[in-house]
Design an enzyme around this catalytic site. Structure first.
Site, PDB file in Angstrom:
ATOM      1  N   LEU A 199       4.222   9.203  -2.719  1.00 55.25           N
ATOM      2  CA  LEU A 199       5.383   8.529  -3.623  1.00 55.25           C
ATOM      3  C   LEU A 199       6.615   8.891  -3.375  1.00 55.25           C
ATOM      4  CD1 LEU A 199       4.682   6.247  -5.616  1.00 55.25           C
ATOM      5  CD2 LEU A 199       5.142   7.986  -7.503  1.00 55.25           C
ATOM      6  N   HIS A 200       7.476   8.003  -2.990  1.00 60.32           N
ATOM      7  CA  HIS A 200       9.052   8.281  -2.643  1.00 60.32           C
ATOM      8  C   HIS A 200       9.814   7.220  -2.646  1.00 60.32           C
ATOM      9  CE1 HIS A 200       8.371   6.896   1.381  1.00 60.32           C
ATOM     10  NE2 HIS A 200       9.434   6.709   1.540  1.00 60.32           N
ATOM     11  N   ARG A 201       9.386   6.085  -2.748  1.00 60.75           N
ATOM     12  CA  ARG A 201      10.428   4.831  -2.742  1.00 60.75           C
ATOM     13  C   ARG A 201      11.333   4.973  -3.926  1.00 60.75           C
ATOM     14  NH1 ARG A 201      10.506   2.979   2.088  1.00 60.75           N
ATOM     15  NH2 ARG A 201       8.283   3.099   2.675  1.00 60.75           N
TER      16      ARG A 201
END
Ligand code: UD1
Length: 360
Positions: A199-201
């Protein structure tokens, strides 16, 4: 001149470099690393594992806001461009380095080859969507991974003779990686069923409420099976900043650092499920037929849904859990054959076209 800058770029430049070494086709070439990503785990480990030579230029441009980072890359890349004056600048993907270096090259009359052109999420809140649209608007060679991207480019009025459907270069690297891990001792061996999460957006992790929601989803899924959560630096910073570190303690979510390409491949290729907001992982899981739940409301890679194992699970916790349950109901999509030209020969196609069209 081949340009890479951020983690998802390195697996896209590696096959071009290998192929140029095998057969130069008359090209001389230099490699530039913009330095957008700079941690060992986010950058150098990919060079080591994918056998990419040390860059001829390493620019120090990492960190900062969208604008300051893009500006820093432009300023530094301009110096290199003026010194080397390359005929063709090859940019890949959709990160800020892709956009910044394209702008510099074009303003000096250079030609741009964009690898992974034409993908569109339709979501202008994503910095990557802006990077894609602007880069494609000035690129001379539009190298495309899937047919939907050809349609997008034609709809935007791009001339047909600039669009080249060559397939997915990341699959060249995936096949290279699969060979390498056969003889490698893996860092994270697993026996039982497990899921892998990334998860990184910014839209998902820069807001406390949103990040808390995703961590809650991982925790809930971990009641069924271990969730191996490889945490990106942006996400790690925000978990700390929002005081969410305790949310996963005592759960069956295992926190892992950003993994190297080969360690990550070895991990996800045997997973029962992948949860991600990454673009590339949607394509990679499609290729190997691993079920993937994409934690976004849109995707610029529709072929992973129509021909692959990807499900757009959205960003609402209840909706994600419904998609999760469905993926184990026996109705989940399994692998058919991989999309056309996802075959390990994309770099060769790109270089053949450049050698022919650019009249080197
Ligand atoms: C960038 C790309 C995104 C890609 C992602 C993969 C853009 C607009 N976004 O997002 O498309 O999916 O890379 O990782 O180009 N940081 C470190 N160490 C590093 C790299 C970054 O600590 O090696 C920190 C930065 O200082 C910053 C944060 O992580 O605070 C975000 O880095 P940045 O390059 O701005 O964007 P990403 O979120 O990584």
């Amino acid at each position: 001149m081949i340009v890479g800058g951020a983690r998802p770029n390195f697996m896209k430049i590696a096959p071009l470099i290998h192929e140029l070494k095998r057969k130069s086709r008359g090209f001389g070439w230099k490699l530039v690393h913009t330095g957008q990503h700079y941690d060992y785990e986010m950058s150098k480990v990919f060079f080591d594992e994918l056998d990419i030579k040390k860059p001829d230029y390493f620019l120090k441009t990492g960190g900062g806001t969208q604008s300051s980072q893009t500006a820093a890359i432009m300023t530094e890349f301009e110096k290199v461009f003026l010194k080397e004056r390359p005929d063709i600048t090859v940019v890949v993907g959709d990160v800020n380095s892709t956009l910044a270096c394209s702008l510099v090259a074009k303003k000096f009359g250079g030609r741009i080859a964009h690898v992974e052109a034409g993908l569109r999420s339709g979501d202008l809140a994503m910095p990557e969507e802006i990077n894609r649209i602007v880069t494609d608007s000035i690129a001379d060679f539009l190298f495309v991974t899937e047919k939907d991207a050809v349609v997008n480019l034609l709809n935007e009025g791009k001339p047909k003779n600039r669009i080249f459907f060559v397939g997915n270069i990341m699959i060249d690297t995936l096949l290279y990686g699969l060979k390498k891990i056969k003889t490698r001792k893996m860092k994270w061996p697993r026996e039982n069923d497990y899921a892998v999460a990334t998860l990184h957006r910014p839209a998902n992790v820069d807001d406390a409420k949103s990040l808390r929601k995703f961590l809650g989803v991982f925790r809930e899924i971990s009641e069924d099976m271990k969730v191996c959560f490889s945490v990106h630096p942006r996400t790690a910073k925000n978990i700390k900043k929002f005081g969410l570190s305790k949310m996963l303690s005592g759960s069956n979510v295992e926190i892992l650092p950003p993994l190297s390409y080969l360690d990550f491949l070895a991990l996800w290729k045997n997973a029962k499920l992948v949860l991600t907001d990454s673009g590339g992982i949607q394509e990679e899981t499609t290729f190997l037929g691993i079920p993937c739940l994409t934690l976004r409301d849109n995707t610029e890679r529709p072929i992973t849904i129509t021909q692959g194992t990807n499900v757009l699970a959205g960003t609402d916790a209840k909706k994600i859990m419904r998609a999760y349950r469905k993926s184990f109901s026996g109705k989940s999509k399994r692998k058919k054959s991989p999309p056309k030209f996802w075959d390990g020969r994309t770099a060769a196609r790109i270089l053949d076209i450049l050698a022919r069209e650019a009249r080197v």
